[in-house]
Write a protein that holds these residues in place. Sequence first.
Motif, PDB file in Angstrom:
ATOM      1  N   ALA A  35       0.574  -0.942  -0.101  1.00 50.89           N
ATOM      2  CA  ALA A  35       0.184  -0.044  -0.278  1.00 50.89           C
ATOM      3  C   ALA A  35       0.556   0.834  -0.209  1.00 50.89           C
ATOM      4  O   ALA A  35       1.305   1.772   0.949  1.00 50.89           O
ATOM      5  CB  ALA A  35      -0.657   0.088   1.278  1.00 50.89           C
ATOM      6  N   CYS A  36       0.721   2.566  -1.021  1.00 49.83           N
ATOM      7  CA  CYS A  36       1.560   3.381  -1.476  1.00 49.83           C
ATOM      8  C   CYS A  36       1.078   4.300  -1.230  1.00 49.83           C
ATOM      9  O   CYS A  36      -0.072   4.239  -0.708  1.00 49.83           O
ATOM     10  CB  CYS A  36       1.800   3.609  -2.144  1.00 49.83           C
ATOM     11  SG  CYS A  36       2.465   4.929  -2.899  1.00 49.83           S
ATOM     12  N   ASN A  44      -7.031   6.313  -4.743  1.00 49.72           N
ATOM     13  CA  ASN A  44      -7.813   4.665  -5.546  1.00 49.72           C
ATOM     14  C   ASN A  44      -7.691   3.659  -4.451  1.00 49.72           C
ATOM     15  O   ASN A  44      -8.240   2.613  -4.909  1.00 49.72           O
ATOM     16  CB  ASN A  44      -6.537   4.778  -6.340  1.00 49.72           C
ATOM     17  CG  ASN A  44      -7.190   5.619  -7.940  1.00 49.72           C
ATOM     18  OD1 ASN A  44      -7.572   4.994  -8.814  1.00 49.72           O
ATOM     19  ND2 ASN A  44      -6.409   6.199  -7.828  1.00 49.72           N
ATOM     20  N   GLY A  45      -7.092   4.178  -3.413  1.00 46.98           N
ATOM     21  CA  GLY A  45      -6.592   2.918  -2.461  1.00 46.98           C
ATOM     22  C   GLY A  45      -6.323   1.362  -2.832  1.00 46.98           C
ATOM     23  O   GLY A  45      -6.495   0.399  -2.798  1.00 46.98           O
ATOM     24  N   CYS A  46      -5.191   2.119  -4.336  1.00 50.18           N
ATOM     25  CA  CYS A  46      -4.669   1.419  -4.371  1.00 50.18           C
ATOM     26  C   CYS A  46      -3.688   0.173  -3.876  1.00 50.18           C
ATOM     27  O   CYS A  46      -3.074   0.601  -3.221  1.00 50.18           O
ATOM     28  CB  CYS A  46      -3.486   0.608  -6.171  1.00 50.18           C
ATOM     29  SG  CYS A  46      -4.595   1.404  -6.929  1.00 50.18           S
ATOM     30  N   LEU A  47      -3.616  -1.693  -3.587  1.00 43.55           N
ATOM     31  CA  LEU A  47      -2.993  -2.719  -2.949  1.00 43.55           C
ATOM     32  C   LEU A  47      -2.626  -3.336  -4.274  1.00 43.55           C
ATOM     33  O   LEU A  47      -2.690  -4.402  -5.258  1.00 43.55           O
ATOM     34  CB  LEU A  47      -3.719  -3.733  -2.488  1.00 43.55           C
ATOM     35  CG  LEU A  47      -4.793  -2.961  -0.900  1.00 43.55           C
ATOM     36  CD1 LEU A  47      -5.945  -4.265  -0.737  1.00 43.55           C
ATOM     37  CD2 LEU A  47      -3.497  -1.831   0.058  1.00 43.55           C
ATOM     38  N   LEU A 113      -5.323  -9.266   3.214  1.00 42.16           N
ATOM     39  CA  LEU A 113      -3.694 -10.012   3.178  1.00 42.16           C
ATOM     40  C   LEU A 113      -3.070  -8.948   4.245  1.00 42.16           C
ATOM     41  O   LEU A 113      -3.092  -7.828   4.706  1.00 42.16           O
ATOM     42  CB  LEU A 113      -2.997 -10.106   1.782  1.00 42.16           C
ATOM     43  CG  LEU A 113      -3.825 -10.824   0.918  1.00 42.16           C
ATOM     44  CD1 LEU A 113      -3.328 -10.589  -0.884  1.00 42.16           C
ATOM     45  CD2 LEU A 113      -3.647 -12.215   1.354  1.00 42.16           C
ATOM     46  N   GLY A 114      -1.727  -9.455   4.290  1.00 45.90           N
ATOM     47  CA  GLY A 114      -0.944  -8.441   5.259  1.00 45.90           C
ATOM     48  C   GLY A 114      -0.655  -6.868   4.219  1.00 45.90           C
ATOM     49  O   GLY A 114      -0.013  -7.314   2.839  1.00 45.90           O
ATOM     50  N   VAL A 115      -0.480  -6.035   5.137  1.00 44.18           N
ATOM     51  CA  VAL A 115       0.336  -5.096   4.185  1.00 44.18           C
ATOM     52  C   VAL A 115       1.940  -4.690   4.590  1.00 44.18           C
ATOM     53  O   VAL A 115       1.801  -4.380   5.621  1.00 44.18           O
ATOM     54  CB  VAL A 115      -1.221  -3.715   4.834  1.00 44.18           C
ATOM     55  CG1 VAL A 115      -0.835  -2.488   3.783  1.00 44.18           C
ATOM     56  CG2 VAL A 115      -2.584  -4.492   4.548  1.00 44.18           C
ATOM     57  N   VAL A 116       2.317  -4.189   3.549  1.00 41.56           N
ATOM     58  CA  VAL A 116       3.561  -3.301   3.331  1.00 41.56           C
ATOM     59  C   VAL A 116       3.274  -1.820   3.402  1.00 41.56           C
ATOM     60  O   VAL A 116       2.725  -1.827   1.420  1.00 41.56           O
ATOM     61  CB  VAL A 116       4.888  -4.087   2.780  1.00 41.56           C
ATOM     62  CG1 VAL A 116       6.185  -2.979   2.644  1.00 41.56           C
ATOM     63  CG2 VAL A 116       4.812  -5.819   3.142  1.00 41.56           C
ATOM     64  N   THR A 117       3.633  -0.956   4.334  1.00 50.42           N
ATOM     65  CA  THR A 117       3.354   0.211   3.303  1.00 50.42           C
ATOM     66  C   THR A 117       5.054   0.953   2.719  1.00 50.42           C
ATOM     67  O   THR A 117       5.869   0.567   3.077  1.00 50.42           O
ATOM     68  CB  THR A 117       3.015   1.418   5.066  1.00 50.42           C
ATOM     69  OG1 THR A 117       1.895   0.417   5.614  1.00 50.42           O
ATOM     70  CG2 THR A 117       2.806   2.630   4.466  1.00 50.42           C
ATOM     71  N   ILE A 118       4.381   1.832   1.783  1.00 46.37           N
ATOM     72  CA  ILE A 118       5.711   1.959   0.934  1.00 46.37           C
ATOM     73  C   ILE A 118       5.179   3.623   1.145  1.00 46.37           C
ATOM     74  O   ILE A 118       4.091   4.412   0.715  1.00 46.37           O
ATOM     75  CB  ILE A 118       5.655   1.906  -0.845  1.00 46.37           C
ATOM     76  CG1 ILE A 118       5.983   0.053  -0.755  1.00 46.37           C
ATOM     77  CG2 ILE A 118       6.618   2.317  -1.014  1.00 46.37           C
ATOM     78  CD1 ILE A 118       5.617   0.349  -2.099  1.00 46.37           C
TER      79      ILE A 118
END
Length: 265
Positions: A35-36, A44-47, A113-118
């Motif tokens: 997630a950026c 946009n809430g893009c994943l 799913l797990g989320v990694v933040t950018i």
Amino acid sequence: MSIESIEQLIDYRGNCHCGAFKFTLKAPALKEVHACNCSFCSKNGCLWTFPVTSENFVVVRGDEDSTLKTYQFGKRTMAHKFCPTCGTTVMARVHSNVGINTRALVDVDATTLGVVTIDGASREPLYQIPEPLAAGPVAEGTTIYTGSCHCGAVGYNVQLPKPLASARACNCSICHRDAAVWIYPRTTTVSFKGRDSIVEYTFGKRETYHGFCGTCGVAIYERYLGDASVKTALNVRTMNELDLASMEIKMLDGKAFLPAYESPW
């Protein structure tokens, strides 16, 4: 040795909502998404899952360059691609590498799913919020919120009787893809600019029209055919300087509403 050579690749399918663009993806089992927090991905809430090589990404219907529309900003090193008919953000490309918006995948609930933040928000050049639409006379005690799509072609303001504290997310087929988070103000309290840049998309019972920017693809509103004079749904992801994390987000089970979405697969 690459990770892909060690982990078994799984076949995934994906599509924009209307089905004009369909693709398959071979990738290790999805356990996390990225997630950026940049201006575009936040609206946009893009994943994302990436990088995906061109060999593992196969277009089944449509064409990446002619069926999808490309939007770029900032340094213009990444091409964001969305369907100009339904507004689904499907992918992003940097040279031969592809990022897939996992919200467009079939039978995958990316939100579990797990989320990694950018931290894309801090990258230069910093995003400049488009000039907000000025409000007219404001009643005492009213709170004004302004918002826009990413490119600024579409903007709006809304006058609310109190500050926003909650909104509603929906898990239906279109709202899940758009990651839209809604409030439902009275139509008379909302003013728009740039309506000529809005594309509307409908499906199912054709009672709700989903409005998105035809230039950048950001979902802005929902217009209700039988209730348009009473309320308009606004996607609060598009509001300027609103802290979505501080709000209470209630979930609507739109997936249960009939008729059920018919997958193009």
